[in-house]
Write an enzyme that holds these catalytic residues in place. Structure first.
Site: not given
Length: 1056
Positions: A603-605, A552, A657
């Site tokens: 953003a992050k996955g 996202i 991360d």
């Protein structure tokens, strides 16, 4: 690929491949790009081979002597009447059509048992007066793990659903193929016997021979000089003994392609003078599971049967499957000349989802493509059917979310809604109950996303032909059909979610010829505002056999880490599965607050591996399938054109991360291999410094420099002398933040809490000893206790019943460590490590004594999410000066942003020269660039500190600094978004003036501003321009700045 023998001399070393190649050379034509000389799937009909055996079976010279011994052994056992023994053994040896491999591998005792078992099965079938009931089930699994033999009755072209044949191939997958490694792998030969079981029964036998590979310790020398793998050096001797020269040639080419690409390699060969087709599939060991057994379901669906199948393993980690396919006689199915093309297309879907519960050939009403679509819709519905609705909204409007008790009630209700409304099982039941509607929904999807190019018109696959004959329904008609034919409201909601999915897919790799997982770029407009008030800019949805994932982002140009969400057990996995999207949304939203003064938005996955799945494999499949949607396909039969409704170039920026810190190098290099020539260098941050030009936050203290500015700002505002300030710190000298906090500070630290235990000394912990630990990056358990004062102590997590200097007894060291941050009092608290939400609404009161006095006067939140928002506000109400994580620890994101900038601005040659180390030493450019980054971090952190402080004073403390920080982030992000679309960027003097100040001087001096502007994509230039303008304007004039203030500010942008 041609079926000619490889040239033993080889060719000149490839610019892309070979062990001698530096992995930072400028890539030429990569393995995913067009090569007119290569064999590709679209030209499948051109791959003709002579009608010769692909394998030879060495004749077993001792067969006659063995048969005599078997006869004697069977007769001695007495189960078969003596007068029948010779005929039974003779039939077994001469008429069943069993390969000599079996007789050579098995002992007299095992063969005797199998002869008796066959006779017993005949007797049982006779008692049922039905020859068709004759079922054979013979197996021998070697106790020492050297292999196995399975023989059972098998009707050609059908997937058995009962009896031994229904389980054998899946067992072979699980026992011998799924977990193959070069050090422990098995080859498989299986064929259909040429004869029948008896004179009265026509059933044929399917024989499987599994044998352990024994690669030679000293393989033969390679015949090649180009660095490519010589198949003779990595093969099992038994394979080399049996394989024909033509098979070796074909497998050699397949192997090279497997090594060069990431996904499966799929080829079909037409056997001259016959209708037989040989399907050959190569892939890397461990790339999928249950694949061999799933392939049978696939070709049976098209009424094909296999005469022979082989699975070969090689010591370089390559697996090759070869299947000899023939059409069933008198079948009404499409001819093999057409169906084989469809099989090729669907093999890659099967590779991605071999365990699809919606595809079982013997009972499925869905083709593989329909079933794969059903699976994707199933997963989508699991995440997006369980929405909260009007009842939740009404309750939310009544309750006060700033009240901790109300917030807890809302969270509990949200969790229950998610758990109880729709389960995986109930959604699957709806899909199984409405196959015709699922088919219509699939056609609705395919009519948009099925790519129709010249190759399809010349040689249409069955899926293309089927779509031409379907009568597609409009969205409205399909919606009405669902409403009319499905009486249950919950079932309707599930099926509607498929329609929502279809309407919001902008592009997908679903129809790519080769892929390792399915990826979808979704328009996020379907997300309900009540749950997701900030609408994301872009949403990626990835589904693999062993994982699912999301990505996202809140702006076009955005960056954030990729997190692997691990599950301890089945229950924990179910919770993670339900909450995966919400967790991803929350992380990306939080990242947006932190990315307030850099070009990239938040953003992050997230990746959720199934229980037992390899996190590394899941990450690699996730990245590769996302790249399918970012890099235009250029190679027929490998990576082709996609239907792209978004129709704009997209670049994502990934960072490390939880669980992915050691995977960033692979992702960047893989992007380069896939053809991302201009942006592979910036695709990931957190890369290895020496070899890939990464800028490690820990080595240069990037995050700590930012935290430090807030600490120094507090000292300056209150006139404090650092050496007099007492401090408590979580996160020890072994960590990034903890070690750098120790090295940068000179205060009176009275407690350090880390993973190994608790170190405390009210007189102040010996600074020299702390610095020693920090430089060695080792935890507090290594502290020299002789350097503690009489009141100091060290409690390790493994300690029990430890007596402290005060006389208090600590029964358990781990429990003591977990709550230690609540027991100390000091001027300053700097959390540099610890679990998220360590201080929350239920325990924050423990940081205030019985007289209402907080344990700490000042808190600078270095660790992410150490405090919940409610806990922060609770402490600020009690006059604690607190600066939250998104403001204090943003140095890391600034460093990563400038790492991205260097990757975009420098050519590959320049990047190698300037950003990678020579003789293990950084270049002058690199060292200068790092200093620029550190200065930029200090500048931004100090400016934000002053802005928050000034706003808090202006409001006379009426608003918490935590709220001011959030509002500042929102104001900056909103202004940046406005500026990105404004015409201010079009003013060239202003644009150049801003970019010259926004770009680190070292970079501008090296390549020049004009070159920089030519290379940087315009969306990134706009983002860089707007982020600098918005942050510097707000930091200078404050969140309440007026339009007049902005006029004055903008007037000076063009100034040098």
């Amino acid at each position: 690929m041609s079926a000619t023998p490889p040239d033993p001399a080889g060719q000149a070393p490839s610019p892309d491949r070979g062990p001698s190649k530096s992995h930072l050379q400028v890539p030429g034509k990569g393995p995913y790009l067009s090569d007119p000389s290569s064999r590709v799937g679209s030209d499948a009909s051109l791959h003709r081979i002579k009608n010769l055996p692909g394998y030879t079976t060495p004749v077993f010279k001792g067969k006659g002597e063995q048969r005599t011994k078997v006869q004697e052994n069977v007769a001695a056992k007495g189960f078969i009447p003596r007068e029948l023994v010779v005929n039974e053994v003779q039939w077994f040896y001469a008429h069943l059509g069993i390969d000599d491999t079996y007789f050579r591998n098995e002992s007299v005792e095992v063969i005797s048992d199998h002869v008796i078992a066959l006779f017993g099965a005949k007797v049982l079938a006779y008692t049922k007066h039905d020859p068709s009931k004759l079922v054979i089930d013979l197996e021998k699994i070697d106790a020492d793990g050297n292999g196995a033999t399975f023989i059972h009755t098998s009707p050609p072209g059908l997937t058995s659903t009962a009896g031994p044949g229904s389980l054998v191939e899946r067992r072979i997958d699980e026992l011998y193929l799924d977990n193959a490694t070069p050090n422990n792998c098995y080859r498989l030969e299986t064929y259909r016997s040429g004869g029948s079981i008896s004179a009265n029964a026509t059933q044929q036998l399917r024989c499987y021979f599994v044998s352990k590979c024994n690669f030679p310790e000293n393989p033969p020398p390679s015949r090649r000089t180009d660095g490519k793998t010589d198949i003779l050096t990595v093969s099992d001797p038994v394979f080399l003994e049996k394989a024909s020269e033509n098979t070796l040639d074909i497998y050699q080419d397949i192997m090279w392609n497997v090594e060069a690409r990431y996904g499966p390699v799929i080829e079909v060969f037409e056997v001259e003078g016959t209708r037989e087709r040989r399907l050959v599939i190569g892939y890397k060991m461990g790339g999928t599971t249950h694949f061999f057994s799933a392939l049978s379901n696939l070709y049976h669906y098209y009424s094909l049967y296999s005469a022979r199948k082989y699975v070969e393993q090689f010591s370089n980690g390559v697996t090759i499957i070869s299947i000899y396919l023939n059409p069933l006689p008198n079948s009404k199915a499409p001819p093999i000349e057409s169906s084989i093309l469809q099989v090729m297309k669907e093999v890659s879907l099967l590779y991605c989802l071999p365990d699809n519960p919606f595809f079982v050939a013997s009972q499925s009403q869905h083709a593989v493509q329909d079933a794969a679509y059903a699976y994707c819709g199933w997963v989508f519905a699991q995440h997006f059917c369980n929405r909260l609705g009007a009842s939740y909204l009404a309750l939310k409007n009544v309750l006060d979310e700033t009240n901790p008790t109300h917030a807890e009630v809302l969270n509990d209700i949200k969790r229950r809604f998610r758990e109880e409304s729709f389960t995986r099982e109930s959604i699957a039941n709806v899909i199984h109950a409405h196959p015709e509607l699922i088919r219509m929904l699939y056609v609705n999807f395919a009519m948009v996303h099925y790519p129709i190019g010249e190759a399809q018109r010349l040689m249409p696959t069955l899926s293309f032909q089927r779509l031409q004959t379907e009568q597609p329904l409009t969205d409205r008609e399909l919606y009405d059909r669902i409403r009319r034919t499905v009486p249950n409201k919950q079932d309707v909601q599930v099926l509607e979610s498929f329609l929502i999915f279809n309407k919001h897919v902008l592009k997908t790799n679903f129809y790519q010829p080769t892929k390792v997982a399915l990826s979808f770029r979704l328009a996020p407009q379907f997300l309900p505002e009540v749950e997701y008030p900030n609408k994301p800019f872009g949403l990626f949805f990835v589904i693999g056999n062993e994982f699912r994932g999301f990505h996202i982002r809140f702006r076009d140009v955005a960056r954030g880490g990729i997190r692997i969400v691990r599950s301890r057990n089945k229950e924990n996995y179910s919770i993670n599965q339900r909450m995966l999207f919400d967790e991803n949304y929350g992380l990306a939203s939080t990242q947006s607050l932190k990315n307030k003064d850099i070009p990239e938005g938040g953003a992050k996955g997230t990746i959720l591996p199934s229980l037992g799945a390899s996190p590394r494999l899941c990450f690699e499949k996730y990245v590769d399938s996302v790249l399918d949607l970012l890099i235009p396909g250029q190679s027929p039969g490998i990576k082709e054109y996609l239907v792209d409704l978004y129709n704009k170039p997209e670049i994502l920026f990934f960072g490390p991360d939880e669980g992915t810190a050691d995977m960033m190098d692979w992702a960047a290099l893989h992007a380069r291999d896939r053809g991302a020539d201009t942006w592979w260098k910036s695709f990931t941050t957190g890369k290895t410094a020496a070899t890939l030009g990464g800028i490690p936050h820990d080595a240069y203290g990037m995050t700590s420099i930012s935290i430090r500015q807030y600490v120094l700002g507090i000292y300056k505002q209150y006139g404090l002398r650092e050496k007099d300030v007492t401090k408590v710190q979580t996160g020890g000298p072994d960590g990034d933040l903890g070690s750098n906090e120790i090295l940068l500070s000179n205060d009176k630290t009275i407690a350090v809490i880390d993973g190994s235990g608790v170190l405390a000394d009210p007189a102040g912990i010996n600074r020299a000893e702390l610095v020693r630990l920090a430089k060695l990056r080792i935890p507090v358990e290594n502290f020299d206790k002789s350097k503690l004062s009489k009141d100091g102590y060290l409690v390790r997590i493994e300690d029990q019943d430890v007596k402290l200097p005060s006389g208090e007894v600590v029964p358990d060291g781990t429990d003591f460590r977990n709550g230690a941050h609540f027991r100390f009092k000091a001027d300053l608290f700097v959390p540099c490590g610890g679990r998220p939400e360590a201080v929350n609404v239920s325990n924050v009161a423990a940081l205030v004594d019985s007289e209402g006095k907080p344990h700490f006067k000042y808190i600078v939140e270095g660790a992410n999410l150490f405090f919940t928002q409610q806990a922060r506000l609770y402490l600020e109400k009690r006059k604690v000066v607190l600066f939250k994580d998104s403001s204090a620890n943003k140095g890391g994101v600034t460093s990563s942003s400038l790492e991205v900038l260097a990757g975009l601005a420098l050519s590959t040659e320049e990047y190698v020269d300037f950003m990678t180390f020579k003789d293990n030493k950084p270049s002058d450019f690199y060292q200068s660039y790092v200093k620029d980054i550190q200065a930029k971090i200090s500048e931004n952190a100090a400016a934000e500190f002053v802005c928050i402080w000034r706003e808090h004073q202006r409001l006379q403390g009426a608003k918490a600094r935590t709220i001011i920080s959030d509002e500042l982030s929102s104001t900056l992000n909103n202004l940046q978004a406005e500026l990105e679309t404004s015409d201010l960027f079009e003013d060239k003097p202003s644009r150049e003036g801003v970019l010259r100040r926004a770009i680190p001087k070292t970079l501008v001096d090296k390549i020049g501003l004009q070159t920089f502007m030519e290379r940087l994509p315009e969306p990134y230039q706009r983002a860089l321009f707007s982020s600098w303008v918005s942050s510097h304007f707000i930091y200078k004039y404050g969140v309440q700045a007026s339009s007049v203030d902005f006029f004055h500010f903008a007037r000076d942008l063009a100034l040098e």
